[in-house]
Design an enzyme around this catalytic site. Sequence first.
Site, PDB file in Angstrom:
ATOM      1  N   GLU A 221      23.443 -29.259  40.426  1.00 52.82           N
ATOM      2  CA  GLU A 221      23.116 -30.550  39.820  1.00 52.82           C
ATOM      3  C   GLU A 221      23.712 -30.619  38.413  1.00 52.82           C
ATOM      4  O   GLU A 221      23.647 -29.638  37.674  1.00 52.82           O
ATOM      5  CB  GLU A 221      21.589 -30.720  39.716  1.00 52.82           C
ATOM      6  CG  GLU A 221      20.917 -30.908  41.053  1.00 52.82           C
ATOM      7  CD  GLU A 221      19.438 -31.266  40.932  1.00 52.82           C
ATOM      8  OE1 GLU A 221      18.994 -31.656  39.832  1.00 52.82           O
ATOM      9  OE2 GLU A 221      18.748 -31.150  41.958  1.00 52.82           O
TER      10      GLU A 221
ATOM     11  N   ASP B 122      16.895 -27.601  47.195  1.00 58.87           N
ATOM     12  CA  ASP B 122      15.729 -27.127  46.446  1.00 58.87           C
ATOM     13  C   ASP B 122      14.559 -28.096  46.654  1.00 58.87           C
ATOM     14  O   ASP B 122      13.448 -27.855  46.179  1.00 58.87           O
ATOM     15  CB  ASP B 122      16.047 -26.891  44.966  1.00 58.87           C
ATOM     16  CG  ASP B 122      16.460 -28.152  44.240  1.00 58.87           C
ATOM     17  OD1 ASP B 122      16.630 -29.201  44.894  1.00 58.87           O
ATOM     18  OD2 ASP B 122      16.631 -28.087  42.998  1.00 58.87           O
ATOM     19  N   SER B 123      14.795 -29.170  47.424  1.00 60.24           N
ATOM     20  CA  SER B 123      13.694 -30.031  47.886  1.00 60.24           C
ATOM     21  C   SER B 123      12.691 -29.202  48.680  1.00 60.24           C
ATOM     22  O   SER B 123      11.548 -29.623  48.890  1.00 60.24           O
ATOM     23  CB  SER B 123      14.237 -31.181  48.745  1.00 60.24           C
ATOM     24  OG  SER B 123      15.123 -30.691  49.735  1.00 60.24           O
TER      25      SER B 123
ATOM     26  N   GLU C  11      23.075 -39.498  43.936  1.00 62.02           N
ATOM     27  CA  GLU C  11      21.671 -39.777  44.295  1.00 62.02           C
ATOM     28  C   GLU C  11      21.071 -40.827  43.366  1.00 62.02           C
ATOM     29  O   GLU C  11      21.212 -40.754  42.137  1.00 62.02           O
ATOM     30  CB  GLU C  11      20.838 -38.474  44.200  1.00 62.02           C
ATOM     31  CG  GLU C  11      19.355 -38.719  44.470  1.00 62.02           C
ATOM     32  CD  GLU C  11      18.559 -37.462  44.767  1.00 62.02           C
ATOM     33  OE1 GLU C  11      19.139 -36.353  44.809  1.00 62.02           O
ATOM     34  OE2 GLU C  11      17.337 -37.599  44.989  1.00 62.02           O
TER      35      GLU C  11
ATOM     36  N   ASP D 200      21.514 -24.780  47.690  1.00 61.73           N
ATOM     37  CA  ASP D 200      21.265 -25.459  46.414  1.00 61.73           C
ATOM     38  C   ASP D 200      20.925 -24.429  45.339  1.00 61.73           C
ATOM     39  O   ASP D 200      20.064 -23.574  45.546  1.00 61.73           O
ATOM     40  CB  ASP D 200      20.053 -26.383  46.603  1.00 61.73           C
ATOM     41  CG  ASP D 200      20.206 -27.689  45.876  1.00 61.73           C
ATOM     42  OD1 ASP D 200      21.199 -27.868  45.155  1.00 61.73           O
ATOM     43  OD2 ASP D 200      19.322 -28.551  46.048  1.00 61.73           O
TER      44      ASP D 200
ATOM     45  N   LYS E  22      25.543 -25.924  45.870  1.00 59.31           N
ATOM     46  CA  LYS E  22      25.460 -27.240  45.236  1.00 59.31           C
ATOM     47  C   LYS E  22      24.832 -27.062  43.854  1.00 59.31           C
ATOM     48  O   LYS E  22      23.881 -26.301  43.699  1.00 59.31           O
ATOM     49  CB  LYS E  22      24.630 -28.207  46.070  1.00 59.31           C
ATOM     50  CG  LYS E  22      24.506 -29.586  45.406  1.00 59.31           C
ATOM     51  CD  LYS E  22      23.915 -30.620  46.326  1.00 59.31           C
ATOM     52  CE  LYS E  22      22.423 -30.545  46.467  1.00 59.31           C
ATOM     53  NZ  LYS E  22      21.684 -30.678  45.187  1.00 59.31           N
TER      54      LYS E  22
HETATM   55  O1  KIV Z   1      17.394 -30.698  47.332  1.00 64.60           O
HETATM   56  C1  KIV Z   1      17.843 -31.543  48.127  1.00 64.60           C
HETATM   57  O2  KIV Z   1      17.383 -31.684  49.259  1.00 64.60           O
HETATM   58  C2  KIV Z   1      18.961 -32.338  47.669  1.00 64.60           C
HETATM   59  C3  KIV Z   1      19.405 -33.463  48.541  1.00 64.60           C
HETATM   60  C4  KIV Z   1      18.431 -34.553  48.535  1.00 64.60           C
HETATM   61  C5  KIV Z   1      20.769 -33.932  48.205  1.00 64.60           C
HETATM   62  O3  KIV Z   1      19.483 -32.099  46.628  1.00 64.60           O
END
Ligand code: KIV
Length: 294
Positions: free
Chosen positions: A118, A47-48, A185, A86, A116
């Site tokens: 969080e 989600d970056s 992280e 994500d 993924k």
């Molecule tokens: O969103 C992302 O890119 C991430 C990574 C930095 C692990 O969660």
Amino acid sequence: MATARVTTVTLREMKDRSERISMLTAYDYPIARLLDEAGIEVILVGDSLAMVGLGYETTLPVTMEEMLHHVRAVSRGVKRALLVADMPFGSFQASVEDGVRNAGRFLKEAGAQAVKLEGGREVADLTRRLTSVGIPVMGHLGLTPQMVHQFGGFKVQGRTAAAAERLREDALLLEEAGVFALVLEGIPWQVAEVITTELRIPTIGIGAGSSCDGQVLVTNDLLGLFDDFTPKFVKRYANLKETIAAAFTRYRQEVKAGEYPGPEHAFRLDDGEVRRWQEQLDRRRRQVKTLGRG
Ligand code: KIV
């Protein structure tokens, strides 16, 4: 380099033989292909995307539809790596049902093999539910960017003995709930080292020191494409921002100077066709003249 598809089981086997895992982010087809061909084992559509691809200040605004769009593009470029999507902010926090429905869309509609999530103990129930219906889950603890407002900024976590112990407990809980790997992280390396030793599943560090079983970075940081801010843990392996800026400037100069396109970039009409066309044009001009006189 092995060509068999990387699975969640492959990652566990890599940890067992102390082989380090490489993971990077991708948001589009060309970068996904390059990562896959370079042998990166795990590709994350993070989600970056919100910050490095869409220009937001945090990861919070990116939507399920936007994430799905990018996961689809990435999946078309990946043949070998494990593709992880994500779960964006708001797609799983309200209820386990929301989480299952949205995670399922990444596998069913976009070609991801895992998601993924969080969070720590608060996502343990959802993790259990997802893994029980066949959706593999990667955990993510520490400086979880979706908590930026709760943390009061992008701040390193686990800096006190109590906070370190809470992270360790969360990690064990997530492993017990069924995550196949855990991103750590922005935490002190000693905390990451203890967690890595205690878990049977692999840990993937980002700003968590070198003891983790693998490492992940945001690809745009590694390539020097995003420099709105650069966390301490980022290593630049290229400076694409400068390379790209120089290419744009040169293109502009050559267009203005009439140097681009050159003859080698142009398409040519056959001499015979040029003659035929010229004859047609001459005929038309003669007809126009005749009409003008009449
Ligand atoms: O969103 C992302 O890119 C991430 C990574 C930095 C692990 O969660």
